[in-house]
Design a protein around this motif. Structure first.
Motif, PDB file in Angstrom:
ATOM      1  N   ARG A  81       0.827  -1.215   0.000  1.00 49.90           N
ATOM      2  CA  ARG A  81       0.000   0.000   0.000  1.00 49.90           C
ATOM      3  C   ARG A  81       0.861   1.264   0.000  1.00 49.90           C
ATOM      4  O   ARG A  81       0.579   2.227  -0.727  1.00 49.90           O
ATOM      5  CB  ARG A  81      -0.912   0.005   1.223  1.00 49.90           C
ATOM      6  N   GLU A  82       1.925   1.277   0.789  1.00 48.82           N
ATOM      7  CA  GLU A  82       2.702   2.496   0.989  1.00 48.82           C
ATOM      8  C   GLU A  82       3.867   2.656   0.006  1.00 48.82           C
ATOM      9  O   GLU A  82       4.291   3.785  -0.243  1.00 48.82           O
ATOM     10  CB  GLU A  82       3.250   2.530   2.422  1.00 48.82           C
ATOM     11  N   SER A  89      -1.261  -8.448   7.343  1.00 50.30           N
ATOM     12  CA  SER A  89      -1.682  -7.064   7.565  1.00 50.30           C
ATOM     13  C   SER A  89      -1.379  -6.489   8.944  1.00 50.30           C
ATOM     14  O   SER A  89      -1.585  -5.301   9.158  1.00 50.30           O
ATOM     15  CB  SER A  89      -3.195  -6.944   7.328  1.00 50.30           C
ATOM     16  N   ASP A 142       0.326  -5.103  -7.941  1.00 48.45           N
ATOM     17  CA  ASP A 142       0.338  -5.029  -6.482  1.00 48.45           C
ATOM     18  C   ASP A 142      -0.734  -5.913  -5.857  1.00 48.45           C
ATOM     19  O   ASP A 142      -0.485  -6.604  -4.859  1.00 48.45           O
ATOM     20  CB  ASP A 142       0.207  -3.579  -6.010  1.00 48.45           C
TER      21      ASP A 142
END
Length: 354
Positions: free
Chosen positions: A129-130, A330, A227
């Motif tokens: 995500r980052e 996560s 991704d």
């Protein structure tokens, strides 16, 4: 030479202490027009990054080129040689890398320009995500840079930007977007599970003795986005195999498949970087004689799995594994619980809850 299964993606494992923010290292290597041959390494400051370059570049890509293996494949334009992502994952640490087509200062185009981040203490869902989009920007800017100094500056700025993005990132995110799952039918799942059981039993959570050589598999993509493809298949393998073993995922943009290497890679495994579907078909295209229990688990995945198709258990498991897999994907706290303690002090700290 480090022991792959013992040491790879484990050198920095002591960072998995409570309240320690994620750590990030960023490296670049390969071919670039600012150098007349292979560029000097930039930022390879962990043993894992050094070993990753050896397996991927010096033995993998170079091995395919030096043996002439890629010369037997259909030719592609130089600008299309490389357009790959990699995620090399082990509980607690991962490598996220981008390979783009490049050349050296003499115009030779057979090797890529590679940018690779080594991230410690951040779950894969947070890393993707980052860091995913930012790493794409860094790779393209680094490849376009005109001078050695410019390349170094791009990597230095990129390292600071990625570290800055990870530091405040929440350590728990929804592991998978709603509806993300590969379009694999019952027969396809049965074939995949057959190969998992027959070829990867040494990587099962209860396996003894040590695993044998690594194994390369080609699987259907879960998403057109690299991704999300990397994210889904990382979750899947966390339900099937012991999370302490490294798993490498390689995605070429726009192909419709993902290549996975479980365990220690060998040079021939990297044929996948250039091989098309006709030469190296996904497991779902290969007929096998199938065991009844694989048929039953395939039906569970196809018809009874959660909304994202993540199986409740693995082919080697009798008990559910989905919740733990999604937590490892996560939540940083789950990484700390699952990761091996570092030395005697680390073992005592973990024993005492530190």
């Amino acid at each position: 030479m480090p022991d792959f299964l013992q040491d790879f993606l484990h050198q920095e494992i002591g960072s998995l202490r409570r309240d320690t923010p994620p750590r990030l290292h960023l490296a670049a290597f390969g071919k670039h027009p600012a150098w007349n041959d292979h560029m000097e390494d930039i930022g390879i400051d962990t043993v894992t990054l050094l070993e990753a370059k050896r397996y991927l570049y010096l033995e993998g890509i170079s091995g395919q080129i030096d043996t002439g293996a890629w010369d037997k494949l259909p030719p592609v334009p130089p600008e299309e040689n490389y357009d790959h992502w990699l995620l090399w994952h082990r509980v607690g640490e991962c490598l996220l890398g981008r390979l783009v087509s490049s050349s050296d200062g003499k115009g030779r185009t057979r090797y890529p320009f590679v940018v690779m981040a080594h991230i410690i203490g951040a779950p894969a869902a947070v890393v993707l995500r980052e860091c995913f989009s930012a790493l794409e920007t860094i790779a393209r800017a680094g490849r376009a840079a005109a001078t050695v100094a410019d390349v170094r500056q791009v990597i230095a700025r990129g390292r600071a930007a990625l570290a800055g993005a990870l530091a405040p990132a929440a350590d728990a995110v929804p592991p998978l977007p709603d509806g993300l799952r590969p379009g694999i039918d019952h027969t396809g799942w049965t074939r995949i599970l057959h190969v998992v059981e027959s070829q990867l039993h040494g990587f099962a959570p209860t396996a003894t003795p040590r695993p044998g050589p690594g194994c390369a598999l080609r699987l259907p993509a879960a998403s057109p986005r690299a991704d999300l493809d990397l994210l889904w298949w990382t979750a899947f393998w966390l339900t099937q195999l012991d999370a302490k073993f490294p798993v490498l995922h390689l995605v070429r943009n726009g192909t419709g498949w993902i290549d996975t290497i479980v365990g220690q890679p060998d040079s021939p495994h990297f044929l996948c970087l250039r091989a098309d579907r006709a030469l190296l078909p996904p497991l779902t295209d290969i007929p096998y004689s199938l065991a009844p229990h694989a048929e039953r688990l395939a039906a569970e995945i196809k018809d009874g799995a959660d909304a994202n198709g993540i199986p409740a258990r693995g082919i080697f498991h009798l008990t559910p594994t989905r919740d733990r897999a999604l937590a490892l994907l996560s939540r940083a706290a789950a990484l700390r619980e699952a990761g091996p303690p570092a030395g005697l002090i680390g073992r005592l700290r973990k024993l005492w809850g530190g």
